[in-house]
Design an enzyme around this catalytic site. Structure first.
Site, PDB file in Angstrom:
ATOM      1  N   GLN A 547       0.820  -1.212   0.000  1.00 20.38           N
ATOM      2  CA  GLN A 547       0.000   0.000   0.000  1.00 20.38           C
ATOM      3  C   GLN A 547       0.853   1.259   0.000  1.00 20.38           C
ATOM      4  O   GLN A 547       0.433   2.297  -0.473  1.00 20.38           O
ATOM      5  CB  GLN A 547      -0.921   0.022   1.217  1.00 20.38           C
ATOM      6  CG  GLN A 547      -2.086  -0.921   1.061  1.00 20.38           C
ATOM      7  CD  GLN A 547      -3.027  -0.845   2.240  1.00 20.38           C
ATOM      8  OE1 GLN A 547      -3.275   0.213   2.769  1.00 20.38           O
ATOM      9  NE2 GLN A 547      -3.547  -1.985   2.653  1.00 20.38           N
ATOM     10  N   CYS A 548       2.040   1.127   0.591  1.00 22.89           N
ATOM     11  CA  CYS A 548       2.903   2.293   0.621  1.00 22.89           C
ATOM     12  C   CYS A 548       3.762   2.305  -0.629  1.00 22.89           C
ATOM     13  O   CYS A 548       3.830   1.343  -1.368  1.00 22.89           O
ATOM     14  CB  CYS A 548       3.811   2.274   1.839  1.00 22.89           C
ATOM     15  SG  CYS A 548       2.870   2.345   3.345  1.00 22.89           S
ATOM     16  N   THR A 549       4.420   3.389  -0.814  1.00 22.86           N
ATOM     17  CA  THR A 549       5.274   3.514  -1.972  1.00 22.86           C
ATOM     18  C   THR A 549       6.512   2.668  -1.771  1.00 22.86           C
ATOM     19  O   THR A 549       7.282   2.918  -0.859  1.00 22.86           O
ATOM     20  CB  THR A 549       5.706   4.973  -2.140  1.00 22.86           C
ATOM     21  OG1 THR A 549       4.547   5.751  -2.015  1.00 22.86           O
ATOM     22  CG2 THR A 549       6.364   5.187  -3.462  1.00 22.86           C
TER      23      THR A 549
END
Lengths: 687, 200
Positions: A547-549
């Site tokens: 979900q995070c970069t």
């Protein structure tokens, strides 16, 4: 007395060096503040190699305590009164101000100061008002002179060479040049003896002119350094000099006085004819009453009126304007030096809407400013978190405190700090996404968000999609397509990136020619055209790291740079958004189509792979079943508006059914021939 | 090559000034010579231009006009150059520590202290050669010593130019200025020629 025989003087004209305004502002802001102070200021003028009007100069050295001695520059004593408001400027009594200055000059004449220091006779007053926020100044010079005595010409001005021998002129010139004290150079007395000219200081005026009989001073010339370069009229300084004579030697009134106006044209050392342009004349003072002395000398303004001059130096002094002109000059240099045909105005006037104020949004905004783009709007729903500033170039640690500032707003403010001339704002909102169902409680907010986005897309020329998920690009893609705006897309994988421009549709119904070597912009696909599934909730089944970069930090900078440069190339193409993208790079010589715009080719998309350091520029057609840009979708949106969007948000399969993807899926399952690489999926996890 | 040190620059500038003083060309030092690149030589030239402002109509009033100041004074001679506007060209020769060459800064301003924008200079066409420079090396920068905006000729080509004259020039300032200066209205007197005479 006829008017013709009255002696007339060439007035000074004021010359202000730009540095004077800088120094005046500095003194007002740092020292005077609210004091309406009278400052002694130095002026300078010269009688050597003068051009144009006799001028009196002020510059930043005018405020020095000592006169800045430059070769052949003569000192003038001035007083400057700087007023605080335009009102006090307007209402101040100029006559009283001038009388006050005149009284002070008169005191110097009467108490003998001018005999010791003749330069005191070159006197001026300067009344100023500066609006230091706007960098504008009102200023008015007065070159002080008494209105009397009236003087009559007995022998009109004649070139010195018609009266003096060349040996005498040469001697005069060298004697004057040998005066060491600069304060003694402006006013003096000359005597001719044979081939020689002898110079006496002004303090000898009483002893020389004390004789009752004019024959006794017939060999003497009352002399002054004349700032006037041409014409018969002697310069302004003579006026005060004759007043001194009238005061100290009142018995000369009515008698013949010889006057020498020294004008030098000096081109080289040892030049013998430098003083040839000097004038000789004989005059006669008329009686006047010293107690009724009036003072004159206000300079006329550019309009020929008695009033202040006005100057706007904001272009040179206002730091904001300087930044603006520097930015534009820098870009113009590119035009001037390399690309004379470049259309910078179009780029600079392009209004850019940035969906996402993350790593890509920050990079893109900075580069757009680099191109001089003046109008940048951010849309983001997040706040600045502690992990952001190191990657997202518009934020700092401070932005993360107290829960973090809204990103869109913080980014817009950062842009203004970098370049105050930018027109920017941040809009905090959630971009509605397909497959993220809208409950009743969220209906109003979603409706507002859609309306806001519709308005934003309408009000901008280019929409950048720089968000961190695939489905958040759907609505902006649809809106840009529906409103025929150029859409630019950048998406990141861990070490890959995709940068593309979407097709800009036109009403032309001509079907695409799939055999052509290039695809016109109107037939180019969008980000979703190569996908055969509708965007669903990509966040739902993901682990935190997904979900995070998770990208190599440099990838966003590379992709952000490319997406801006691609936009600029599109804008430089004569067809703008309709610019054709070449399908296959030409193997032979470059033809017009493959050259593209003056900056080079205008690809449809750029795919880069950091692992292998490769980059491809594929071009693809618009997909007739696309869930974001196909005819069917656009028509549905056009007729049903928000209702259509709500259906999409509520059901991921709605779009697939609408566009016929569902049936396509079935066909392909039956055929069982297509294989899709899952490398495409990496792009979903982007920012 | 074609580069010079700060001390060399000062020496070349000094001999340049000696000639300037001899012919009254008006160049003078400004700034602090003890500091690296802290000083420069400067010159101003006044130029008359045709006035662009049209005269106001007779009935036009000036909101700031102060007729009380219009004391009867019939001792003022008519302006001889009334139809002309005066411009001052200011030239500064600095030392560029990064390029190790001389660098030329200049400004043009009207008598009210307002800088003339570059575009107007180009449009004015008074300096025809300026046209060529716009493609080359002209831009605006903060003056390194005075911290105010000035136009300047970028020194990127200077070393190259000086290199061409390596060995034949005994004063690179003169060599460089005589080739760059005319483009911005700065013409060197022939008297400077003896500074670059071949000593071989």
């Amino acid at each position: 007395m006829t008017d013709d025989s009255a002696l007339k003087y060439s007035p000074f004209s004021s010359h202000v060096d730009p540095s004077f305004w800088h120094k005046l502002s500095q003194i007002k802001l740092d020292i005077d503040k609210l004091d309406e102070k009278v400052h002694p200021v130095w002026g300078s003028y010269t009688n050597v190699n003068t051009v144009g009007l006799p001028s009196l100069h002020v510059d930043c050295t005018s405020y020095n305590s000592k006169f800045e001695e430059l070769r052949y520059q003569l000192p003038a004593f001035g007083c400057q009164l700087n007023l605080n408001t335009l009102e006090s400027y307007k209402s101040s009594d100029k006559t009283i101000l001038l009388e006050k200055q005149g009284a002070s000059l008169w005191a110097d004449i009467a108490n003998g100061s001018v005999l010791k220091n003749p330069a005191l006779l070159s006197r001026f007053f300067l009344l100023t008002f500066g609006d230091l926020k706007k960098y504008t100044f009102y200023y008015w010079f007065a070159f002080l002179a008494p209105s009397t005595p009236n003087v009559q010409i007995i022998k009109p001005p004649a070139l010195i060479s018609t009266i003096f021998s060349s040996a005498q002129v040469e001697s005069l010139q060298s004697e004057w040049s040998n005066i060491v004290d600069v304060y003694q150079r402006s006013y003096f007395i000359v005597k001719i003896q044979g081939d020689q000219a002898k110079i006496f200081p002004l303090s000898d005026i009483v002893s020389i002119f004390k004789a009752q009989c004019e024959e006794q001073w017939a060999e003497f010339y009352l002399a002054f350094a004349d700032p006037c370069s041409s014409g018969d009229a002697p310069g302004w300084p003579l006026r005060n000099l004759l007043c001194v004579l009238a005061h100290y030697c009142p018995h000369v009134v009515g008698k013949k006085i010889n006057v020498l106006s020294l004008r030098l044209v000096l081109k080289s050392h040892g030049q013998v004819n430098a003083a040839d342009k000097s004038l000789l004349m004989s005059v006669q003072l008329l009686p006047h009453n010293e107690t009724e002395l009036k003072w004159v000398g206000w300079e006329r303004n550019n309009r020929g009126k008695f009033g202040p001059r006005f100057v706007d130096v904001s272009g040179d002094m206002d730091p904001k304007k300087r930044a603006e002109s520097a930015v534009h000059l820098n870009l113009k240099l590119m035009k001037w030096r390399l690309l004379p045909e470049m259309d910078l105005d179009t780029v600079q006037n392009t209004r850019c809407l940035l969906m996402g104020a993350g790593t890509l949004g920050c990079t893109v905004a900075r580069l757009l400013m680099g191109w001089g783009v003046q109008h940048i709007t951010f849309v983001d729903n997040g706040t600045v978190s502690f992990s952001n500033p190191v990657r997202q170039s518009l934020f700092t640690f401070e932005d993360c405190l107290s829960g973090g500032r809204p990103k869109a707003e913080a980014a817009a403010e950062a842009l203004k700090l970098i370049f105050p001339g930018v027109i920017t704002s941040g809009v905090t909102l959630n971009i509605p996404m397909p497959g993220h169902p809208v409950g009743d409680s969220m209906l109003k907010e979603t409706q507002d968000a859609v309306a806001t986005l519709e308005k934003l897309v309408e009000d901008h020329d280019v929409v950048f999609m720089l968000t961190d998920s695939r489905e958040s690009r759907w609505l902006p893609t649809l809106l840009a397509g529906a409103k025929k705006k150029l859409a630019m897309n950048a998406a990141l994988g861990f070490d890959t990136y995709l940068v593309m421009r979407h097709g800009v549709f036109c009403d032309d119904e001509t079907p695409p020619d799939f055999n052509a070597r290039s695809i016109p912009g109107r037939h180019l696909g969008c980000y979703f055209c190569n996908d055969v599934t509708a965007p669903g909730n990509s966040m739902a089944d993901r682990t935190l790291d997904q979900q995070c970069t998770v990208t190599r930090p440099g990838v966003s900078a590379v992709a952000g740079a490319l997406v801006v440069e691609l936009m600029v190339s599109v804008l430089q193409h004569p067809s703008k958004g309709d610019a054709p993208a070449v399908l296959h790079k030409s193997t032979g010589k470059e033809d017009q189509e493959s050259v593209g715009c003056l900056l080079g080719t205008v690809p449809h998309s750029i795919r880069g792979f950091l692992a292998s350091w490769d980059q491809l520029t594929p071009a693809t057609h618009r997909f007739s079943n696309c869930i974001a840009c196909s005819e069917k979708v656009l028509k549905e949106y056009a007729s049903r508006g928000f209702d259509f969007i709500r259906d999409v948000l509520n059901s991921a399969v709605y779009l697939e059914d609408l566009t016929g993807l569902t049936s396509l899926h079935k066909e392909t399952e039956n055929a069982d021939v297509w294989e899709f690489s899952d490398s495409e999926e990496e792009e979903n996890n982007s920012e | 090559m074609g580069t010079i040190s700060w001390d060399e620059f000062k020496a070349f500038a000094q001999s340049f000034l000696t000639v300037s003083d001899e012919i009254n060309d008006g160049w003078a030092w400004q700034g602090d010579q003890d500091q690296l690149a802290g000083a420069f030589i400067a010159k101003k030239i006044k130029q008359l231009l045709r006035k662009q402002r049209s005269l106001p109509a007779e009935d036009e009033t000036d909101p700031f006009e102060d007729t009380s100041c219009q004391t009867e004074d019939n001792h003022i001679a008519e302006e001889l150059n009334g139809s002309q506007q005066e411009c001052t060209w200011e030239y500064h020769i600095l030392y560029s520590p990064s390029y190790a060459t001389p660098v030329l800064f200049f400004n043009v301003f009207t008598s009210d202290g307002h800088l003339v924008p570059l575009e107007s200079l180009w449009k004015g066409g008074t300096q025809g050669a300026l046209q060529h420079l716009r493609w080359e090396a002209l831009s605006q920068q903060e003056h390194p010593v005075l911290r105010r905006p000035y136009y300047y000729l970028h020194p990127c080509k200077t070393a190259e130019l000086l290199n061409l004259h390596q060995g034949s020039s005994t004063n690179p300032i003169v060599t460089w200025l005589s080739s760059m200066g005319p483009a911005i209205g700065l013409h060197l007197d022939i008297a400077y020629g003896h500074l670059v005479q071949n000593q071989r």
